[in-house]
Scaffold this motif. Structure first.
Motif, mmCIF file in Angstrom:
data_model
loop_
_atom_site.group_PDB
_atom_site.id
_atom_site.type_symbol
_atom_site.label_atom_id
_atom_site.label_comp_id
_atom_site.label_asym_id
_atom_site.label_seq_id
_atom_site.Cartn_x
_atom_site.Cartn_y
_atom_site.Cartn_z
ATOM 1 N N MET A 1 0.858 -1.182 0.000
ATOM 2 C CA MET A 1 0.000 0.000 0.000
ATOM 3 C C MET A 1 0.890 1.226 0.000
ATOM 4 O O MET A 1 1.690 1.428 0.906
ATOM 5 N N LEU A 2 0.755 2.034 -1.048
ATOM 6 C CA LEU A 2 1.598 3.204 -1.254
ATOM 7 C C LEU A 2 0.760 4.384 -1.718
ATOM 8 O O LEU A 2 -0.246 4.196 -2.407
ATOM 9 N N PRO A 3 1.163 5.621 -1.390
ATOM 10 C CA PRO A 3 0.469 6.798 -1.913
ATOM 11 C C PRO A 3 0.708 6.975 -3.413
ATOM 12 O O PRO A 3 1.483 6.235 -4.023
ATOM 13 N N ARG A 4 0.071 7.976 -3.982
ATOM 14 C CA ARG A 4 0.296 8.309 -5.384
ATOM 15 C C ARG A 4 1.722 8.831 -5.574
ATOM 16 O O ARG A 4 2.330 9.385 -4.663
ATOM 17 N N GLY A 5 2.221 8.651 -6.784
ATOM 18 C CA GLY A 5 3.500 9.254 -7.137
ATOM 19 C C GLY A 5 4.729 8.533 -6.635
ATOM 20 O O GLY A 5 5.813 9.112 -6.564
ATOM 21 N N GLN A 6 4.604 7.229 -6.260
ATOM 22 C CA GLN A 6 5.748 6.489 -5.733
ATOM 23 C C GLN A 6 6.383 5.551 -6.764
ATOM 24 O O GLN A 6 7.280 4.783 -6.434
ATOM 25 N N GLY A 7 5.894 5.572 -7.987
ATOM 26 C CA GLY A 7 6.448 4.695 -9.009
ATOM 27 C C GLY A 7 5.937 3.266 -8.910
ATOM 28 O O GLY A 7 6.659 2.310 -9.227
ATOM 29 N N LYS A 8 4.674 3.114 -8.489
ATOM 30 C CA LYS A 8 4.110 1.767 -8.310
ATOM 31 C C LYS A 8 4.088 0.983 -9.619
ATOM 32 O O LYS A 8 4.443 -0.198 -9.658
ATOM 33 N N SER A 9 3.661 1.635 -10.689
ATOM 34 C CA SER A 9 3.582 0.945 -11.978
ATOM 35 C C SER A 9 4.956 0.523 -12.462
ATOM 36 O O SER A 9 5.129 -0.580 -13.010
ATOM 37 N N SER A 10 5.970 1.368 -12.269
ATOM 38 C CA SER A 10 7.332 1.025 -12.689
ATOM 39 C C SER A 10 7.872 -0.143 -11.856
ATOM 40 O O SER A 10 8.558 -1.033 -12.374
ATOM 41 N N ALA A 177 4.956 8.490 4.823
ATOM 42 C CA ALA A 177 4.080 7.869 3.830
ATOM 43 C C ALA A 177 4.698 7.789 2.437
ATOM 44 O O ALA A 177 4.271 6.956 1.636
ATOM 45 N N ASN A 178 5.686 8.618 2.144
ATOM 46 C CA ASN A 178 6.179 8.736 0.766
ATOM 47 C C ASN A 178 7.654 8.364 0.664
ATOM 48 O O ASN A 178 8.527 9.228 0.815
ATOM 49 N N PRO A 179 7.966 7.104 0.381
ATOM 50 C CA PRO A 179 9.370 6.701 0.245
ATOM 51 C C PRO A 179 10.089 7.381 -0.912
ATOM 52 O O PRO A 179 11.314 7.442 -0.921
ATOM 53 N N ALA A 180 9.341 7.891 -1.877
ATOM 54 C CA ALA A 180 9.965 8.557 -3.031
ATOM 55 C C ALA A 180 10.278 10.023 -2.755
ATOM 56 O O ALA A 180 10.890 10.694 -3.589
ATOM 57 N N LEU A 181 9.864 10.533 -1.582
ATOM 58 C CA LEU A 181 10.060 11.950 -1.271
ATOM 59 C C LEU A 181 11.555 12.280 -1.206
ATOM 60 O O LEU A 181 12.325 11.598 -0.538
ATOM 61 N N GLY A 182 11.935 13.322 -1.918
ATOM 62 C CA GLY A 182 13.338 13.712 -1.960
ATOM 63 C C GLY A 182 14.119 12.996 -3.037
ATOM 64 O O GLY A 182 15.288 13.319 -3.287
ATOM 65 N N ASP A 183 13.491 12.010 -3.670
ATOM 66 C CA ASP A 183 14.126 11.302 -4.785
ATOM 67 C C ASP A 183 13.500 11.807 -6.079
ATOM 68 O O ASP A 183 13.982 12.763 -6.684
ATOM 69 N N LEU A 185 10.049 12.476 -6.064
ATOM 70 C CA LEU A 185 8.847 13.192 -5.625
ATOM 71 C C LEU A 185 9.290 14.388 -4.794
ATOM 72 O O LEU A 185 9.947 14.232 -3.760
ATOM 73 N N ASN A 186 8.905 15.589 -5.248
ATOM 74 C CA ASN A 186 9.357 16.822 -4.615
ATOM 75 C C ASN A 186 8.347 17.299 -3.584
ATOM 76 O O ASN A 186 7.138 17.174 -3.769
ATOM 77 N N LYS A 187 8.829 17.861 -2.488
ATOM 78 C CA LYS A 187 7.931 18.386 -1.450
ATOM 79 C C LYS A 187 7.043 19.494 -1.998
ATOM 80 O O LYS A 187 5.903 19.646 -1.564
ATOM 81 N N ASP A 188 7.560 20.280 -2.923
ATOM 82 C CA ASP A 188 6.751 21.361 -3.494
ATOM 83 C C ASP A 188 5.534 20.814 -4.225
ATOM 84 O O ASP A 188 4.490 21.466 -4.285
ATOM 85 N N THR A 189 5.672 19.617 -4.801
ATOM 86 C CA THR A 189 4.542 18.982 -5.482
ATOM 87 C C THR A 189 3.417 18.687 -4.497
ATOM 88 O O THR A 189 2.242 18.898 -4.801
ATOM 89 N N ILE A 190 3.778 18.194 -3.319
ATOM 90 C CA ILE A 190 2.776 17.903 -2.286
ATOM 91 C C ILE A 190 2.207 19.189 -1.720
ATOM 92 O O ILE A 190 0.998 19.343 -1.561
ATOM 93 N N ARG A 191 3.081 20.139 -1.438
ATOM 94 C CA ARG A 191 2.648 21.401 -0.830
ATOM 95 C C ARG A 191 1.698 22.181 -1.754
ATOM 96 O O ARG A 191 0.769 22.835 -1.285
ATOM 97 N N ALA A 192 1.910 22.056 -3.047
ATOM 98 C CA ALA A 192 1.100 22.811 -4.015
ATOM 99 C C ALA A 192 -0.347 22.350 -4.054
ATOM 100 O O ALA A 192 -1.216 23.083 -4.533
ATOM 101 N N LEU A 193 -0.635 21.139 -3.552
ATOM 102 C CA LEU A 193 -1.995 20.602 -3.617
ATOM 103 C C LEU A 193 -2.612 20.421 -2.241
ATOM 104 O O LEU A 193 -3.580 19.675 -2.080
#
Length: 419
Positions: A1-10, A177-183, A185-193
């Protein structure tokens, strides 16, 4: 179980290719999801990996709907999201994407196909869906918590703490929640929404991987509706649309007017509430029709729109009198985009209203009920007697007022003059 934007499909695409190349002889990798188009995302990602790798591209043959390794007789293919079409599978690896919203029958047919081989694996990956009470993902999570020693199930979860413990802008929760954060997935992307740009429940599910129902919160943030109050009435003779949301006896009936424009202005024409009468009350249909006729004399009404359910006769009578009528059935295909557009307009300050307290009350009573098909306006499950009919009128009126405004622009013709 992962949030959006973590590269699940890849991730699952790479695992599928691993089994295709290094798995047993005649390996069969299948991918399914909530629909064939969604499953195709995983397949196309795997196919692109093959195309970009010289070694893989010499070993794997790429076709429109499958990958093949001829020397091993192995295949990687997309499956339709139909239980009947999934019967008879014999996979070494079965991948189910978006398991938070996938059809339960699809999941079970694929699961029960396991076991024909000595080693077969099934991977479900996804984010919590809008209805956690009816979700394969929820069931798997609950089972793992109840039977943690069952080694036939491996559960991996990335989520934030309980949604009552921390606010949505807690960056520590983002990191949990976001293992891709800082890799990638950018914090600004989350903050913007962050809410109120998105609904808090939707944000928590998609970005914090928390089980939250959409009907736990109000339709609009506190104070947002009041901020759009201009106190102005719609001037006589202006171009408007009238929206009607009606009942027979148990619910209220509402008529709302919206000024034509990309940023409509709303005011109440009339409200008939059974709460003000005894239990034998019936909606005075003729009185509602007269109110609409009076509105047509006051403004230039380009159309009267309503869900024809229970009000077909009224719409037919008014149309025979020359009043333009449109039908607005409350189907998922119609109400989902209309609700989303109205919500976004409210959040962005792209509507105004006269400040009628009845409309404010109905907007305040409304919540958004979200399913895998989309969102629609609804009553709170805790307060089912609270009325939302004027809010429903506002959704319809906003949709039709904007459509009329765009139509008027398209109808303008450019003229040229000869000297």
């Amino acid at each position: 179980m992962l949030p959006r934007g973590q590269g699940k499909s890849s991730l699952v695409a790479a695992l599928g290719l691993y089994d295709l190349i290094l798995g047993e002889e005649g390996a069969s990798v299948v991918v399914a999801a909530v629909n064939e188009q969604q499953a195709g995302i995983v397949f196309r990602t795997a196919a692109r990996m093959v195309e970009l790798n010289e070694d893989l591209s010499t070993r794997i043959h790429t076709f429109k709907d499958r990958l093949e390794v001829p020397g091993k007789g192995s295949t990687f293919q997309v499956m339709p999201a139909s239980p009947k079409a999934l019967e008879g599978l014999d996979p070494t690896l079965a991948i189910v994407d978006e398991v938070g919203v996938v059809n339960r029958d699809v999941w079970e047919v694929i699961a029960l196909a396991q076991g024909k081989r000595e080693r077969s694996t099934m991977i479900g990956i996804g984010t919590p869906g809008p209805d956690p009470h009816d979700s394969v993902l929820t069931d798997l999570r609950d089972y793992n918590r109840k039977y943690p020693d069952d080694h036939t199930l491996a559960w991996r979860e990335f989520s934030a703490a309980g949604f009552t413990d921390h606010p949505v802008d807690c960056e520590h929760c983002w990191e949990l929640a976001n293992p891709a954060l800082g890799d990638f997935l950018n914090k600004d992307t989350i903050r913007a929404l962050l809410p109120p740009k998105t609904r808090e429940s939707t944000f928590r599910r998609a970005r914090l991987c928390q089980f939250v129902t959409e009907t736990t919160g109000a339709f609009l943030p506190d104070g947002r509706w009041e901020d759009m109050n201009t106190g102005e009435e719609i001037a006589e003779g202006e171009d408007v649309v009238i929206s009607l949301d009606g009942s027979f006896n148990g619910d209220s009936t509402a008529v709302l007017v919206a000024r034509i424009g990309m940023e409509p202005h709303f005011d109440v024409v009339g409200l008939w509430d059974p709460a003000d009468h005894d239990e034998d009350y019936r909606v005075p249909v003729e009185e509602v029709e007269d109110a609409i006729r009076a509105a047509c004399k006051r403004w230039n009404v380009l159309e009267v729109t309503a869900d024809p359910f229970r009000w077909t006769r009224t719409l037919q009578v008014l149309e025979k009198e020359g009043i333009p009528i449109t039908e607005f059935p409350w189907s998922a295909a119609r109400i989902t985009p209309a609700t989303t557009d109205f919500y976004n307009a409210c959040i962005n300050g792209q509507i105004t209203h006269s400040g009628d307290p009845r409309l404010a009350e109905h907007i305040g009573n409304a919540v958004v009920n979200e399913t895998e098909r989309g969102v629609r306006l609804d009553k709170s499950r805790k307060h089912t007697t609270r009325k939302i009919d004027l809010a429903a009128c506002a959704v319809m009126g906003h949709s039709r007022a904007q459509w009329r405004a765009m139509t008027k622009k398209k109808n303008r013709r450019a003229r040229s003059f000869k000297r």
